[in-house]
Design an enzyme around this catalytic site. Structure first.
Site, PDB file in Angstrom:
ATOM      1  N   ASP A  64       0.766  -1.230   0.034  1.00  0.00           N
ATOM      2  CA  ASP A  64      -0.022  -0.038  -0.005  1.00  0.00           C
ATOM      3  C   ASP A  64       0.934   1.267   0.183  1.00  0.00           C
ATOM      4  O   ASP A  64       1.792   1.046   0.621  1.00  0.00           O
ATOM      5  CB  ASP A  64      -0.901  -0.003   1.527  1.00  0.00           C
ATOM      6  CG  ASP A  64      -2.035   0.913   1.305  1.00  0.00           C
ATOM      7  OD1 ASP A  64      -2.241   1.436   0.118  1.00  0.00           O
ATOM      8  OD2 ASP A  64      -2.407   1.407   2.158  1.00  0.00           O
TER       9      ASP A  64
ATOM     10  N   HIS B 173       2.764   3.681  -8.904  1.00  0.00           N
ATOM     11  CA  HIS B 173       2.660   2.333  -9.236  1.00  0.00           C
ATOM     12  C   HIS B 173       3.851   1.934  -9.974  1.00  0.00           C
ATOM     13  O   HIS B 173       4.577   0.463  -9.733  1.00  0.00           O
ATOM     14  CB  HIS B 173       1.385   2.189 -10.136  1.00  0.00           C
ATOM     15  CG  HIS B 173       0.039   2.378  -9.412  1.00  0.00           C
ATOM     16  ND1 HIS B 173      -0.036   1.890  -8.162  1.00  0.00           N
ATOM     17  CD2 HIS B 173      -0.927   3.031  -9.714  1.00  0.00           C
ATOM     18  CE1 HIS B 173      -1.284   2.119  -7.847  1.00  0.00           C
ATOM     19  NE2 HIS B 173      -1.712   2.967  -8.674  1.00  0.00           N
TER      20      HIS B 173
ATOM     21  N   LEU C 237      10.941 -20.560  -5.547  1.00  0.00           N
ATOM     22  CA  LEU C 237       9.909 -19.662  -4.810  1.00  0.00           C
ATOM     23  C   LEU C 237       8.777 -19.673  -5.619  1.00  0.00           C
ATOM     24  O   LEU C 237       8.746 -19.508  -6.818  1.00  0.00           O
ATOM     25  CB  LEU C 237      10.424 -18.213  -4.998  1.00  0.00           C
ATOM     26  CG  LEU C 237       9.689 -16.845  -4.427  1.00  0.00           C
ATOM     27  CD1 LEU C 237       9.275 -17.199  -3.095  1.00  0.00           C
ATOM     28  CD2 LEU C 237      10.326 -15.688  -4.990  1.00  0.00           C
TER      29      LEU C 237
HETATM   30  C1  FPP Z   1      -1.707   0.183  -3.544  1.00  0.00           C
HETATM   31  O1  FPP Z   1      -1.504   1.287  -3.469  1.00  0.00           O
HETATM   32  C2  FPP Z   1      -1.334  -0.620  -4.445  1.00  0.00           C
HETATM   33  C3  FPP Z   1      -1.926  -1.151  -5.593  1.00  0.00           C
HETATM   34  C4  FPP Z   1      -3.528  -1.177  -5.694  1.00  0.00           C
HETATM   35  C5  FPP Z   1      -1.225  -1.712  -6.771  1.00  0.00           C
HETATM   36  C6  FPP Z   1      -0.212  -2.437  -6.374  1.00  0.00           C
HETATM   37  C7  FPP Z   1       0.745  -2.520  -7.668  1.00  0.00           C
HETATM   38  C8  FPP Z   1       2.154  -2.511  -7.570  1.00  0.00           C
HETATM   39  C9  FPP Z   1       2.765  -2.746  -6.524  1.00  0.00           C
HETATM   40  C10 FPP Z   1       2.778  -2.357  -9.084  1.00  0.00           C
HETATM   41  C11 FPP Z   1       2.461  -3.535  -9.881  1.00  0.00           C
HETATM   42  C12 FPP Z   1       2.681  -4.883  -9.497  1.00  0.00           C
HETATM   43  C13 FPP Z   1       2.893  -5.752 -10.435  1.00  0.00           C
HETATM   44  C14 FPP Z   1       3.288  -7.009 -10.020  1.00  0.00           C
HETATM   45  C15 FPP Z   1       2.787  -5.501 -11.633  1.00  0.00           C
HETATM   46  P1  FPP Z   1      -2.544   2.510  -3.628  1.00  0.00           P
HETATM   47  O2  FPP Z   1      -2.504   2.999  -4.995  1.00  0.00           O
HETATM   48  O3  FPP Z   1      -3.668   2.172  -2.815  1.00  0.00           O
HETATM   49  O4  FPP Z   1      -1.827   3.740  -2.848  1.00  0.00           O
HETATM   50  P2  FPP Z   1      -2.525   4.853  -1.941  1.00  0.00           P
HETATM   51  O5  FPP Z   1      -3.132   4.161  -0.314  1.00  0.00           O
HETATM   52  O6  FPP Z   1      -1.307   5.855  -1.392  1.00  0.00           O
HETATM   53  O7  FPP Z   1      -3.482   5.401  -2.697  1.00  0.00           O
END
Ligand code: FPP
Length: 224
Positions: free
Chosen positions: A12, A29, A122
């Site tokens: 997150d 992201h 893994l």
């Molecule tokens: C949460 O942060 C993150 C996500 C919903 C997406 C996670 C994706 C990645 C780490 C990158 C892509 C991964 C792969 C494997 C291709 P948020 O957007 O909810 O953050 P916030 O709480 O600050 O809004």
């Protein structure tokens, strides 16, 4: 010392990081993907067998279309460029969640799972369009349909995590203390670490510190 077989992570804080440093949630992201790569490397170094990453929840569909498209493009690019390397590193990729994406992405996900299915070092479980309540309801429905006895062993057979041991450790970055519909059944006895840092700033050192703390916790599993 506790054995560490399975780490689950709620990654997150990408959006907040992106807005803060690049004035764009999507840039967060992109940066978050770099953390994914670092954490995979460390997970191998620690000889951990399962890593489950929460990449997209059933609730994430409520985000703006532009952000959703960006996330899936990022994933598509990642798989197209990195799957061979994951394969060579003896990593298995498994998707947990419902694969109802574009036919192009579904094909790529299926091909990536198939290609790496025999790998042993893994197993990375990528939670995509995953929601724990949906998973549990489906499992109960299957038990009912098959007229099977309702018990832990039978229920576990119909979860997306079938054949995957429960996580020993859950890490959530981003300074938020909630589970967000992630592995509600499977986390029953996991040790949970909430990390203040946003996912793109979480690094190997932070991960190693948590692992070290985890190894020294007295895990009782209800006993004393
Ligand atoms: C949460 O942060 C993150 C996500 C919903 C997406 C996670 C994706 C990645 C780490 C990158 C892509 C991964 C792969 C494997 C291709 P948020 O957007 O909810 O953050 P916030 O709480 O600050 O809004």
């Amino acid at each position: 010392m506790n054995l560490l077989n399975h780490v689950a992570i709620i990654m997150d804080g990408n959006g907040r990081w992106g807005l803060k440093y690049k004035n764009s949630r999507n840039a967060g992201h992109k940066e978050g993907l770099k953390t994914v790569e670092k954490i995979i490397k460390q997970t191998i170094r620690h000889k951990i067998k399962f890593l489950t990453l929460y990449a997209f929840s059933t609730e994430n569909w409520k985000r703006p279309k532009k952000e959703i498209n960006y996330l899936f493009n990022l994933l598509e690019n990642f798989l197209n460029h990195r799957i061979n390397e994951l394969y060579k590193q003896n990593i298995r990729l498994k998707i947990i969640g419902v694969k109802n994406f574009s036919s192009k992405l579904n094909k790529l996900l299926n091909a990536s799972e198939k290609k790496t299915s025999k790998n042993k070092k893994l197993q990375i479980n990528l939670a995509l369009n995953y929601g724990s309540k949906f998973e549990l309801i489906n499992a109960f429905k299957t038990l009912y349909k098959k007229k099977e006895k309702i018990n832990e062993k039978n229920l576990s057979k119909y979860l997306q995590t079938k054949n995957i041991p429960d996580p020993d450790l859950l890490i959530r970055t981003g300074n938020t203390k909630r589970l967000s519909n992630f592995l509600l059944w499977q986390l029953a006895y996991s040790e949970i670490f909430f990390e203040k840092k946003l996912w793109p700033e979480f690094n190997e050192k932070d991960y190693n510190k948590i692992i070290k703390k985890f190894k020294n916790i007295k895990r009782n599993f209800g006993k004393i």
